[in-house]
Write a protein that holds these residues in place. Structure first.
Motif, short mmCIF file in Angstrom:
data_model
loop_
_atom_site.label_atom_id
_atom_site.label_comp_id
_atom_site.label_asym_id
_atom_site.label_seq_id
_atom_site.Cartn_x
_atom_site.Cartn_y
_atom_site.Cartn_z
N VAL A 54 4.38 3.60 3.19
CA VAL A 54 4.29 2.91 4.50
C VAL A 54 5.23 3.58 5.50
N PRO A 58 1.87 8.23 9.44
CA PRO A 58 2.13 8.81 10.76
C PRO A 58 1.95 7.87 11.96
N HIS A 59 1.21 6.80 11.81
CA HIS A 59 1.00 5.88 12.94
C HIS A 59 0.72 4.47 12.40
N PRO A 60 0.73 3.47 13.29
CA PRO A 60 0.55 2.09 12.80
C PRO A 60 -0.74 1.88 12.02
N TYR A 61 -1.82 2.51 12.43
CA TYR A 61 -3.09 2.37 11.70
C TYR A 61 -2.88 2.74 10.23
N LYS A 63 -0.03 3.04 8.65
CA LYS A 63 1.00 2.20 8.02
C LYS A 63 0.39 0.88 7.53
N TRP A 64 -0.41 0.23 8.41
CA TRP A 64 -0.97 -1.07 8.03
C TRP A 64 -2.03 -0.91 6.95
N LEU A 65 -2.78 0.16 7.03
CA LEU A 65 -3.78 0.38 5.98
C LEU A 65 -3.08 0.61 4.63
N CYS A 67 -0.15 -0.59 3.84
CA CYS A 67 0.34 -1.94 3.45
C CYS A 67 -0.76 -2.67 2.67
N ARG A 68 -1.95 -2.63 3.23
CA ARG A 68 -3.08 -3.34 2.61
C ARG A 68 -3.40 -2.76 1.23
N MET A 71 -0.94 -3.86 -1.29
CA MET A 71 -1.17 -5.23 -1.73
C MET A 71 -2.36 -5.31 -2.68
N GLU A 72 -3.37 -4.49 -2.44
CA GLU A 72 -4.53 -4.49 -3.34
C GLU A 72 -4.15 -3.95 -4.72
N PHE A 156 -12.43 2.37 -2.51
CA PHE A 156 -11.89 2.42 -1.15
C PHE A 156 -10.59 3.23 -1.11
N PHE A 164 -8.03 10.32 5.25
CA PHE A 164 -6.80 10.85 5.84
C PHE A 164 -6.66 12.36 5.55
#
Lengths: 244, 184
Positions: A54, A58-61, A63-65, A67-68, A71-72, A156, A164
């Motif tokens: 995380v 390189p960018h919030p997109y 980072k959040w992906l 994160c997800r 969690m998975e 996924f 990426f």
């Protein structure tokens, strides 16, 4: 001494954890081993790679992906852990810091860059897909159902590596960095599939828990990894094929 | 040490309440005056000097989150706040109890937010599993941050609590590009 008689796996279909309890010890132990291995490695993977990634994204997109995805992966651990508990496996045997069972050697790799993480998603999650695919027709249905449930997310995660990766190879510098990461990560991957004369694998196949030999899976993996890397213009180091 | 069960149970209640949040229900709509105020308070609480802009659709939201000119000052300010809260919460509750309680929150948020994001995106004609996961990741992070703020016994003016209220009201704070903060 192990009974070498091959059971009729077409008839052997264990639909519940309750039914498992009356099966031969060899079968129960084999199912336990797989559940424990998945529980440990899913958690270890999330901690060793997904969570630290995380900060590297390189960018919030991204980072959040990430994160997800973390969690998975953690959720996969929870599912295998819960199945293990239902089967009567002690909790401590499924937690990396509490068990003496070693996680896969790939997790010893110290993650340093975003490119390495992308290479790991591309190559290690593909290896995970193969492992889960081999359980899709498992004679122990709770494990089979769990494999079917986690498979879309595993796919996924490998796609994450491809997407990426495709972004990184748009520049020559990015492509060189990603190729270097692939060259570093890939040689550790063939060992993911175990030894050629694995006794465990023999037992898994005997009972219809798994379908393929370690060598068959490794060969298939190398071909599919080469295809995946080729899609974004990358190559696999030759050394890995030799190592297999 | 304060009564552990009594207060960490508050995080359990917070986790249970996540199902009643209006995840992503208001994205794309004009910002209300109250939402603008919350957004400005959030920025001020993070000591960020930035303007606020609304975002009207999912594809623009995606572009904002992938913008190469995004300003990491915002992410770093949140990360510094998170580290400070984590240290304080560990001191109060200890490692194990805190992590268990936070895990309950993130598990629940993980379970709830992907479906909500997918439905909201589909309503706008977007079927993009990756983008829905990005949104769900952001929402889960916000729930975790708010839970940490509760565990560290901050007030309602803490930036993580403000940010969570924006999510709970159906919004998605997207981040800072240049000196503009984007709110979807």
């Amino acid at each position: 001494m192990t009974d070498t008689t091959k059971p009729d796996t077409a008839k052997l279909q264990i639909k519940t954890v309750e039914e498992l309890k009356s099966q031969p010890e060899e079968y129960r132990t084999a199912c336990e081993k797989l559940v424990i291995s998945h529980a440990i490695n899913e958690l270890y993977g999330a901690r060793a790679f997904d969570e630290p990634a995380v900060a590297l994204a390189p960018h919030p997109y991204a980072k959040w992906l990430t994160c997800r995805v973390a969690m998975e992966e953690y959720g996969h651990h929870v599912r295998f852990f819960e199945l293990g508990r239902e089967m009567g496996v002690e909790a401590d045997r499924m937690i990396p810091e509490k068990t003496s069972k070693k996680p896969l050697s790939i997790f010893d790799y110290p993650l340093k860059t975003w490119e390495e993480f992308v290479a790991i998603k591309l190559l290690a999650d593909l290896a995970e897909i193969l492992q889960v695919e081999d359980l899709l027709h498992c004679t122990f249905h709770p494990l089979r159902n769990l494999a079917r449930m986690t498979m879309p997310e595993e796919r996924f995660h490998a796609q994450f590596g491809l997407d990426f990766g495709a972004e990184l190879v748009k520049t020559p510098e990015g492509k060189a960095r990603l190729q270097a990461a692939v060259n570093t990560v890939f040689p550790t991957m063939p060992n993911f599939f175990g030894g050629a004369k694995s006794r465990n694998n023999e037992i898994f196949r005997k009972w219809g828990i798994k379908l393929r030999t370690n060598e068959e899976m490794r060969d298939d993996y190398i071909n599919r990894a080469r295809d995946a890397a080729g899609k974004i213009g990358l190559t696999l180091p030759e050394v890995a094929v030799a190592a297999a | 040490m304060p009564a552990l069960a009594a207060d960490l149970a508050g995080l359990g209640r917070f986790a249970a309440s996540l199902g009643s949040a209006s995840w992503f229900a208001a994205v794309g709509q004009d910002l209300t005056a109250a939402e603008r105020r919350e957004g400005e308070d959030y920025l001020a609480a993070l000591a960020l000097n930035a303007g606020l802009a609304g975002v009207s659709d999912w594809r623009t939201a995606e572009k904002v989150t992938r913008d190469p000119n995004w300003n990491p000052a915002w992410w770093n300010a949140e990360e510094a706040a998170r580290q400070a809260l984590l240290a304080r919460a560990r001191e109060i509750w200890g490692e194990h109890g805190l992590l268990s309680a936070l895990t309950r929150v993130t598990d629940e948020a993980t379970r709830l937010t992907l479906g909500a994001a997918s439905i909201a995106a589909a309503r706008d004609g977007i079927a993009d599993p990756a983008l829905s996961r990005v949104a769900a990741g952001a929402a889960t992070q916000a729930a975790y941050q708010a839970a940490l703020a509760l565990a560290a016994e901050t007030g309602a003016a803490h930036p993580f609590q403000i940010k969570f209220r924006l999510f709970a009201a159906g919004r998605w704070p997207l981040g800072l590009v240049g000196d503009t903060f984007h709110l979807f």
